[in-house]
Design a protein around this motif. Structure first.
Motif, PDB file in Angstrom:
ATOM      1  N   ASN A   1      23.392  23.009  63.403  1.00  0.00           N
ATOM      2  CA  ASN A   1      22.514  23.986  62.733  1.00  0.00           C
ATOM      3  C   ASN A   1      22.304  23.610  61.278  1.00  0.00           C
ATOM      4  O   ASN A   1      21.179  23.662  60.770  1.00  0.00           O
TER       5      ASN A   1
ATOM      6  N   ASN B   1      18.831  22.227  59.569  1.00  0.00           N
ATOM      7  CA  ASN B   1      18.162  22.811  58.397  1.00  0.00           C
ATOM      8  C   ASN B   1      17.860  21.742  57.360  1.00  0.00           C
ATOM      9  O   ASN B   1      16.758  21.699  56.808  1.00  0.00           O
TER      10      ASN B   1
ATOM     11  N   GLY C   1      19.878  30.421  62.756  1.00  0.00           N
ATOM     12  CA  GLY C   1      20.798  29.276  62.704  1.00  0.00           C
ATOM     13  C   GLY C   1      22.013  29.510  61.820  1.00  0.00           C
ATOM     14  O   GLY C   1      23.158  29.365  62.271  1.00  0.00           O
TER      15      GLY C   1
HETATM   16 MG   LIG Z   1      18.164  26.680  60.842  1.00  0.00          MG
END
Ligand SMILES: [Mg+2]
Ligand SMILES: Nc1ncnc2c1ncn2[C@@H]1O[C@H](COP(=O)(O)OP(=O)(O)OP(=O)(O)O)[C@@H](O)[C@H]1O
Length: 486
Positions: free
Chosen positions: A383, A387, A450
């Motif tokens: 996650n 990002n 997330g």
């Molecule tokens: Mg994310």
């Protein structure tokens, strides 16, 4: 001071005071009636009210009266008179006998030259045989009997007793003194009553009013009674209850708000892919995809949207399960360095294709074991790296991993040189559905779940997660894991 002690003190005080006042009043009465403070024990004898001589004096007087009636001449017998005077002296009184204008006998007790002149005149009817007189500031009470000697001369016999001047004053002022004493009792009572009222009744009234407020649903007030007694404790408990009630109501309202927001976010995020799936299927149905290439493209888009939807529903499901603590954690010792090595190896190939470099910043050790749920830890790292990759905006694109090792904890840092996060947004990025870019445009970022999931997972491990970022420069995501004890 506790109410019990206050009550005890006030009532004991009242009692003691009343008793004192009673004794004082009784004393004053006695003095007023008998003229002497020493005769308290004779106070209750009724004849004292009429005749201020004592019983003994009275009986001696009766003997003398008898003598005057039957053998008046005996009242010239000095020996006999001395004897009577002696008897009277033992009870602090004195004898006086006169014949016409002459004094037959005067007790030494008096030592009063004025006495003779102050005595009443002859009254052979003996209308008033008991009375008082004063010489200057000295007061006397007497019993008198007038008679005739055998030769017809007028004679009087007096039993006289000096009364204390205080007795006279008291007798005169008695009503005022009694009123003053009653006044003291009343004032003391009122003061005690006010004391009790202030410390008990008023605070209780306040508490009752507060209870009324709470009953009406108004919790926005505060009760601060500064007393340390039971009422103070009760108030403290009450105030505590009010605060908790208020907190729980606020929590409920917050939950309600969250729930509404959640539903609106979910509906929005689900509707977007569904709308486009619907659009493309309608396109196919209407024959817009008239070539195999177009058809292929449409189907691929529909598939990609369905995958998005699936991912979103999966994330939501996971998040809600983590949130309600329904997901079990399978903790085991994990070599965090080896684990990060594997992640880098696995992702490097895909990221290379996107021109992103994923590497160690500093590989501080070869092997450090932490306690972790491998699968969930992987999800967290993916996650975060996901990002970093999504919010990359400049060349060269690099994501760097490092660890800091302390005796108890390992801190993992994943750093990117992407767009960064505005300072005021940093505290919110771990909230569910939170995205810095509020349009919820699916081209940058996803649903905002997330980091919420990552944070739930790290918290489940007993660690902490946080971000440091500079807008336009890059972001670092940190999380800590507990080291395995070897
Ligand atoms: Mg994310
Ligand atoms: N490395 C980063 N650089 C810049 N912004 C970031 C970074 N990581 C997170 N953010 C900001 O924090 C927000 C929340 O991140 P999060 O991972 O929770 O959601 P998302 O990536 O938008 O959606 P999802 O992860 O559910 O697909 C992002 O929308 C983004 O605005």
């Amino acid at each position: 001071m506790s109410i019990r002690i206050k009550l005890l003190l006030s009532y004991t005080g009242m009692l003691v005071l009343s008793l004192l006042v009673f004794v004082l009043i009784a004393g004053l009465f006695t003095i007023a009636a008998t003229g002497d403070i020493r005769d308290i024990r004779d106070f209750y004898k009724v004849h004292y009210q009429v005749n201020p001589l004592t019983e003994q004096e009275e009986s001696i007087f009766l003997e003398l009266k008898y003598l005057a009636k039957n053998e008046p001449d005996e009242l010239q017998n000095q020996e006999l008179l001395k004897e009577y005077d002696f008897k009277l002296r033992t009870v602090r009184a004195g004898l006086y006998v006169r014949r016409e204008k002459d004094q037959v006998f005067e007790s030494h007790t008096f030592n009063q030259p004025e006495l003779e002149r102050s005595l009443p005149h002859y009254d052979l009817n003996n209308n008033q045989i008991r009375h008082t007189f004063n010489i200057g500031e000295r007061f006397y009470a007497y019993a008198k009997y007038d008679f005739r000697y055998s030769d017809g001369a007028k004679g009087s016999v007096f039993v006289i007793r000096e009364r204390s001047p205080f007795g006279e004053v008291t007798r005169k002022l008695l009503p005022v003194l009694v009123l003053i004493l009653i006044g003291i009792i009343v004032i003391t009572n009122v003061l005690l009553y006010r004391w009790i009222t202030r410390s008990v009744v008023k605070p209780l009234d306040l508490l009752r009013n507060s209870a009324e407020h709470i009953k009406e649903g108004n919790l926005q007030f505060s009760l601060d009674l500064q007393t340390k007694d039971e009422i103070g404790q009760l108030n403290e408990g009450f105030e505590d209850m009010r605060k908790r009630l208020q907190a729980s109501i606020q929590l409920r309202l917050q939950d309600e708000e969250n729930r509404k927001e959640l539903i609106s976010n979910i509906s929005h995020d689900l509707r977007t892919p569904i709308t486009s799936i619907k659009g493309y299927i309608e396109g196919i149905r209407d024959g817009v995809a008239d070539t195999p290439e177009k058809m292929d493209k449409y189907v691929n888009i529909i598939y990609a949207k369905a995958v998005d939807l699936d991912k979103l529903v999966g994330e939501l499901f996971l998040y809600s399960k983590l949130d309600s603590k329904q997901v079990p954690f399978m903790f085991e010792p994990v070599d965090i360095i080896g684990f990060l090595d594997d992640c880098i190896d696995e992702l490097q190939f895909i990221l290379d294709e996107k021109g992103i470099q994923l590497e160690w910043m500093e590989r501080t050790a070869d092997r450090v074991e932490v306690i972790a749920d491998l699968e969930k830890l992987k999800r967290t790292v993916l996650n975060i790296i996901g990002n970093a990759q999504n919010f990359m905006d400049k060349q060269p694109k690099t994501i760097r991993v490092s660890t800091r090792i302390s005796p108890e904890w390992v801190t993992v840092e994943i750093q990117d040189n992407g767009m960064g996060i505005p300072r005021d947004a940093i505290p919110h990025i771990f909230e569910r559905f939170y995205r810095v870019e509020p349009s919820r445009n699916s081209s940058t970022g996803g649903s905002g779940l997330g980091l919420a999931i990552a944070s739930q997972i790290i918290e489940g491990h007993g660690g902490t997660i946080w971000a440091e970022s500079e807008l336009g420069v890059g972001t670092s995501l940190f999380f800590t894991l507990k080291r395995a004890i070897n």
